[in-house]
Design an enzyme around this catalytic site. Sequence first.
Site, mmCIF file in Angstrom:
data_model
loop_
_atom_site.group_PDB
_atom_site.id
_atom_site.type_symbol
_atom_site.label_atom_id
_atom_site.label_comp_id
_atom_site.label_asym_id
_atom_site.label_seq_id
_atom_site.Cartn_x
_atom_site.Cartn_y
_atom_site.Cartn_z
ATOM 1 N N CYS A 37 0.836 -1.214 0.000
ATOM 2 C CA CYS A 37 0.000 0.000 0.000
ATOM 3 C C CYS A 37 0.866 1.258 0.000
ATOM 4 O O CYS A 37 1.448 1.632 1.022
ATOM 5 C CB CYS A 37 -0.922 -0.031 1.217
ATOM 6 S SG CYS A 37 -1.814 1.504 1.517
ATOM 7 N N CYS A 40 -0.087 4.015 2.449
ATOM 8 C CA CYS A 40 0.332 3.643 3.803
ATOM 9 C C CYS A 40 1.773 4.084 4.062
ATOM 10 O O CYS A 40 2.103 4.606 5.137
ATOM 11 C CB CYS A 40 0.240 2.135 3.999
ATOM 12 S SG CYS A 40 -1.419 1.454 3.867
#
Length: 287
Positions: A37, A40
């Site tokens: 991700c 993230c």
Amino acid sequence: MADQSYVFDVTTDRFQQLVLENSMHVPVLVDFWAEWCNPCKSLMPTLAKLADEYAGKFLVAKVNTEQEQQLAAHFQVRSIPSVKLFHQGQVVDEFMGALPEAEIRSFLDKHIPRESDALLDQADALLLQGDAEGAEALLKQASETDPESPRVRLSYARYMATLGKLDEAEKLLKALPPEERNKPEVASMLARIEIDRATADSPPAAELEKRLQANPADSEALHLLATHKVMENDFERALELLMTLLQKDRSYGDNAAQKEMLRIFELLGGQGELVKRYRNRMFNFLH
């Protein structure tokens, strides 16, 4: 790099100890993330930086959702990054996505007292007591302690407005970050500034009352007396006067009655029975 005591990885078997038990003492921000991700990865450095800056006022627990799928499912994490704030063993707030640093600060400041908050509370109290000099000294101290706090700028704006420096107050409010400028408290202060301007050169309220006794359709007197009533916090009388003006002389002052009523609604936070009642009356009359 953030101090490792402030930022740490957490697994299912240690969640009770590291998150729930710690949250009984300080808020714990749980960051649900995954290696694949990219948002993230952009969020993590921001959280680490803030953890350093706040120096233990909150902790960051990182949960790898690929490795801790059961934990992610338990907290109904459906997209990442997903950040949940735990306090006293419960989730009290959350956000999703890699928010900008300013928005995360705003999120944290709802739950974590800043060092400047106590100074600002004292300054506001002194201002209400008429001690402008004492309030200014505390505001300067708060600004030195926490120059990035939007609340410091907001308190300075309130101080300026109280001294009658309306342009300076308005400038401070309009320079706030967008997420702060859009808050109801700021809208309320801007509305108050506009109303203060309207009363600056107005005749005394007693004189306006006499004018209305002689001529109940005196549009200027209705408008100016309404602004005086706002300054006295008599919002119901102000709205009633403006409603009368709207009904008698709708176009007066470039729709001044409607504009002033909307400012009062903002001043009152847009909620409450009084706002609802007069908003409905205004809407029904205009439509």
